[in-house]
Design a protein around this motif. Structure first.
Motif, PDB file in Angstrom:
ATOM      1  N   ASN A  98       0.773  -1.212   0.079  1.00  0.00           N
ATOM      2  CA  ASN A  98      -0.073   0.212   0.040  1.00  0.00           C
ATOM      3  C   ASN A  98       0.993   1.108  -0.012  1.00  0.00           C
ATOM      4  O   ASN A  98       2.043   1.140   0.720  1.00  0.00           O
ATOM      5  CB  ASN A  98      -0.843   0.031   1.366  1.00  0.00           C
ATOM      6  N   LEU A  99       0.427   2.330  -0.670  1.00  0.00           N
ATOM      7  CA  LEU A  99       1.013   3.564  -0.574  1.00  0.00           C
ATOM      8  C   LEU A  99       0.370   4.819   0.111  1.00  0.00           C
ATOM      9  O   LEU A  99      -0.944   4.797  -0.249  1.00  0.00           O
ATOM     10  CB  LEU A  99       1.502   3.805  -2.076  1.00  0.00           C
ATOM     11  N   VAL A 100       1.203   5.474   0.754  1.00  0.00           N
ATOM     12  CA  VAL A 100       0.623   6.656   1.424  1.00  0.00           C
ATOM     13  C   VAL A 100       1.679   7.609   1.405  1.00  0.00           C
ATOM     14  O   VAL A 100       2.680   7.528   1.969  1.00  0.00           O
ATOM     15  CB  VAL A 100       0.037   6.604   3.010  1.00  0.00           C
ATOM     16  N   ILE A 101       1.368   8.897   0.753  1.00  0.00           N
ATOM     17  CA  ILE A 101       2.533   9.912   0.667  1.00  0.00           C
ATOM     18  C   ILE A 101       1.910  11.139   1.355  1.00  0.00           C
ATOM     19  O   ILE A 101       0.731  11.554   1.087  1.00  0.00           O
ATOM     20  CB  ILE A 101       2.599  10.319  -0.864  1.00  0.00           C
ATOM     21  N   LEU A 102       2.714  11.644   2.274  1.00  0.00           N
ATOM     22  CA  LEU A 102       2.422  12.864   3.121  1.00  0.00           C
ATOM     23  C   LEU A 102       3.528  13.771   2.998  1.00  0.00           C
ATOM     24  O   LEU A 102       4.549  13.510   2.782  1.00  0.00           O
ATOM     25  CB  LEU A 102       1.881  12.439   4.343  1.00  0.00           C
ATOM     26  N   PRO A 103       2.968  15.351   3.217  1.00  0.00           N
ATOM     27  CA  PRO A 103       3.870  16.085   3.281  1.00  0.00           C
ATOM     28  C   PRO A 103       4.847  15.945   4.509  1.00  0.00           C
ATOM     29  O   PRO A 103       4.301  15.421   5.631  1.00  0.00           O
ATOM     30  CB  PRO A 103       3.464  17.498   3.535  1.00  0.00           C
ATOM     31  N   LYS A 104       6.233  16.353   4.685  1.00  0.00           N
ATOM     32  CA  LYS A 104       7.147  16.020   5.730  1.00  0.00           C
ATOM     33  C   LYS A 104       6.533  16.568   7.094  1.00  0.00           C
ATOM     34  O   LYS A 104       6.631  15.876   8.012  1.00  0.00           O
ATOM     35  CB  LYS A 104       8.360  16.598   5.487  1.00  0.00           C
ATOM     36  N   GLU A 105       5.768  17.753   7.218  1.00  0.00           N
ATOM     37  CA  GLU A 105       5.211  18.182   8.091  1.00  0.00           C
ATOM     38  C   GLU A 105       4.430  17.239   9.031  1.00  0.00           C
ATOM     39  O   GLU A 105       4.305  17.497  10.313  1.00  0.00           O
ATOM     40  CB  GLU A 105       4.219  19.504   7.769  1.00  0.00           C
ATOM     41  N   LEU A 106       3.863  16.292   8.454  1.00  0.00           N
ATOM     42  CA  LEU A 106       2.796  15.398   8.834  1.00  0.00           C
ATOM     43  C   LEU A 106       3.631  13.914   9.058  1.00  0.00           C
ATOM     44  O   LEU A 106       3.102  13.168   9.791  1.00  0.00           O
ATOM     45  CB  LEU A 106       1.386  14.999   8.156  1.00  0.00           C
ATOM     46  N   ALA A 107       4.783  13.939   8.406  1.00  0.00           N
ATOM     47  CA  ALA A 107       5.512  12.573   8.499  1.00  0.00           C
ATOM     48  C   ALA A 107       5.887  11.897   9.791  1.00  0.00           C
ATOM     49  O   ALA A 107       5.675  10.835   9.998  1.00  0.00           O
ATOM     50  CB  ALA A 107       6.835  12.573   7.449  1.00  0.00           C
ATOM     51  N   TYR A 108       6.338  12.897  10.450  1.00  0.00           N
ATOM     52  CA  TYR A 108       6.725  12.381  11.985  1.00  0.00           C
ATOM     53  C   TYR A 108       5.501  11.879  12.818  1.00  0.00           C
ATOM     54  O   TYR A 108       5.731  10.724  13.136  1.00  0.00           O
ATOM     55  CB  TYR A 108       7.382  13.428  12.676  1.00  0.00           C
ATOM     56  N   THR A 158      10.597   6.528   2.345  1.00  0.00           N
ATOM     57  CA  THR A 158      11.450   6.910   1.804  1.00  0.00           C
ATOM     58  C   THR A 158      12.133   8.112   2.197  1.00  0.00           C
ATOM     59  O   THR A 158      11.587   8.806   3.005  1.00  0.00           O
ATOM     60  CB  THR A 158      11.005   7.170   0.242  1.00  0.00           C
ATOM     61  N   ASP A 159      13.228   8.735   1.759  1.00  0.00           N
ATOM     62  CA  ASP A 159      13.761  10.097   2.177  1.00  0.00           C
ATOM     63  C   ASP A 159      13.005  11.215   1.897  1.00  0.00           C
ATOM     64  O   ASP A 159      12.120  11.103   0.693  1.00  0.00           O
ATOM     65  CB  ASP A 159      15.265  10.138   1.707  1.00  0.00           C
ATOM     66  N   VAL A 160      12.881  12.416   2.591  1.00  0.00           N
ATOM     67  CA  VAL A 160      12.039  13.132   1.926  1.00  0.00           C
ATOM     68  C   VAL A 160      12.447  13.927   0.622  1.00  0.00           C
ATOM     69  O   VAL A 160      13.525  14.024   0.252  1.00  0.00           O
ATOM     70  CB  VAL A 160      12.360  14.470   3.063  1.00  0.00           C
ATOM     71  N   ASP A 215       8.638  18.139  -0.523  1.00  0.00           N
ATOM     72  CA  ASP A 215       8.780  17.656   0.706  1.00  0.00           C
ATOM     73  C   ASP A 215       7.752  16.604   1.071  1.00  0.00           C
ATOM     74  O   ASP A 215       7.308  16.413   2.321  1.00  0.00           O
ATOM     75  CB  ASP A 215       7.834  19.104   1.413  1.00  0.00           C
ATOM     76  N   LEU A 216       7.460  15.741   0.056  1.00  0.00           N
ATOM     77  CA  LEU A 216       6.764  14.451   0.251  1.00  0.00           C
ATOM     78  C   LEU A 216       7.727  13.068   0.689  1.00  0.00           C
ATOM     79  O   LEU A 216       8.816  13.180   0.246  1.00  0.00           O
ATOM     80  CB  LEU A 216       6.139  14.272  -1.245  1.00  0.00           C
ATOM     81  N   VAL A 217       6.983  12.537   1.500  1.00  0.00           N
ATOM     82  CA  VAL A 217       7.506  11.403   2.174  1.00  0.00           C
ATOM     83  C   VAL A 217       6.486  10.274   1.662  1.00  0.00           C
ATOM     84  O   VAL A 217       5.276  10.448   1.983  1.00  0.00           O
ATOM     85  CB  VAL A 217       7.710  11.592   3.827  1.00  0.00           C
ATOM     86  N   SER A 218       7.088   9.180   1.037  1.00  0.00           N
ATOM     87  CA  SER A 218       6.345   7.867   1.046  1.00  0.00           C
ATOM     88  C   SER A 218       6.527   6.804   1.777  1.00  0.00           C
ATOM     89  O   SER A 218       7.581   6.239   2.271  1.00  0.00           O
ATOM     90  CB  SER A 218       6.782   7.486  -0.734  1.00  0.00           C
ATOM     91  N   PHE A 219       5.050   6.375   2.298  1.00  0.00           N
ATOM     92  CA  PHE A 219       5.185   5.238   3.122  1.00  0.00           C
ATOM     93  C   PHE A 219       4.606   4.096   2.425  1.00  0.00           C
ATOM     94  O   PHE A 219       3.575   3.986   2.012  1.00  0.00           O
ATOM     95  CB  PHE A 219       4.438   5.577   4.258  1.00  0.00           C
TER      96      PHE A 219
END
Lengths: 260, 260
Positions: free
Chosen positions: B33-43, B62-64, B107-111
């Motif tokens: 599954n893929l969820v991509i969020l801005p760094k601001e919410l990644a933590y 993934t890296d920012v 600024d996107l981070v992929s989970f």
């Protein structure tokens, strides 16, 4: 002390009545390594742990600014409930204290990292001899040539702990520790230490060397010292850890971390 | 398509030659599954996954700003290599597309979150009948009354998937899926659905209902829809996910996620 509950022991530690190592206390309760970092570094450190779960088994990560480990010991306070702490600035040890209340800040995040005491208890229950316990020593630990996965500012090599076993016991030890994937899990190597960059088992990087008897093979597990060593290496402006051997005692039973 | 490698399939998807669901493709390779969020919410999201590992098994973060999943498929590009994506703003679906290159930001981070296809393969290998596959349906999924552990802005209840089994097979299924702790692991419940807040198995919240035969018991696993549902609920300013069933195919073998 040996017959007190985790809560009772934490109370004694909080009251300043116990400042010694925690090995052997509250047997069957999981103990944890502590790393405290400012929020600014917490994302990278959390990501480092996510990418390197074998050396960095996170039992809990507290909310920013909160010293309460709600999941593993909700009535504990991480500022007072460990027997000894180390305070670092830019990677340098500036103080060793028994209470960090005066150092606490609203931007700190605490990482509780699983510890091999948990699977050693399971080894002992299975009558496997754990050499450093037999010899009354600290477990031998070595830096390896195995790179961890980088995450932001954090990078470094895997540190391993070593326990010697007769081959049959080594196999059994691999089975037993496989049951605990969230507390280091199965070994990462067995046999020839040179293959992972260890030249001489008598020259430990942390802990103490132990006897390797005839026909025994050294068995290596990923070690919770790894994240601490890696954090140190990045020289963060501010960091607090437990003092070696002076761990946090959780309310969780070791067995609750087994998946089988 | 069924006989192509993961790399070959991703190339076809990248070239726009495959825009359909990925079930059954590159069998034995783990899908995510893929969820991509801005760094601001990644933590907060990373912490939510750390605190809720059963519904949120992270295969990679993934890296920012980087769309490359270096650990699970280093030659892939997450902007082009899934057959279909959904773009959300403040929790509302604004587009369904086959390529997110134009939506990408620094600024996107992929989970990448593990998916039950991985353990279903192991169930099938053990000759356990998986009902929704037999009936050619999507797996039935239900919201439960079980709260996840909160993390920052993210909170919500556990979503489970359900597979009916004869009691003896249910026990075997619990054993088999215990081998995969990093991909949902053992069931979270079996038997009476009301005990976890499900009134009627025919009324699914996601997917499709399946037949429950005489003497079968429903067996429930934590479901990877949970983190997506929880992220949605917090109405983040910007979020990208895979479209249901249109997963990311990694280079990793399903079996590499088993700990035994």
């Amino acid at each position: 002390m040996k017959h007190l509950s985790a809560q009772e022991i934490r109370q004694k530690i909080r009251d300043g009545e116990w400042t010694k190592p925690t090995a052997g206390l509250a047997q069957n309760n999981a103990q944890a390594n502590l790393v405290i970092l400012p929020k600014e570094l917490a994302y990278d450190f959390l990501l480092f742990c996510q990418r390197n779960p074998k050396p960095c088994p996170l039992l809990e990560v507290t909310d920013v600014g909160s010293p309460i480990p709600y999941l593993t010991a909700p009535d504990a306070d991480l500022r007072t409930d460990l027997p000894k702490y180390r305070i670092y600035e830019y990677g340098e040890l500036i103080a060793e204290v028994t209470d960090i209340t005066q150092y606490w800040r609203d931007d700190l995040v605490s990482f509780l990292i699983g510890c091999s005491f948990t699977f050693e208890q399971a080894l002992l229950t299975n009558n496997l001899p754990v050499r450093h316990i037999q010899e009354g020593k600290n477990v031998p630990m070595y830096k390896t040539n195995i790179s961890c996965q980088n995450a932001g500012v954090f990078h470094g090599n895997l540190v391993v702990s070593m326990r010697p076993f007769q081959p049959r016991d080594a196999i059994r030890a691999a089975q037993i520790t496989s049951r605990f994937p969230s507390v280091h899990g199965a070994p990462v190597h067995m046999g020839n230490p040179k293959l992972i960059g260890i030249d001489n088992l008598d020259e430990v990087d942390f802990g103490e060397a132990v006897t390797l008897k005839e026909n025994e093979i050294p068995v290596f597990w990923a070690c919770g010292v790894t994240p601490q060593a890696v954090a140190m290496q990045s020289k963060p402006p501010f960091m607090i850890t437990h003092a070696p051997g002076h761990m946090f005692i959780t309310d969780q039973k070791d067995e609750s971390y087994s998946i089988l």
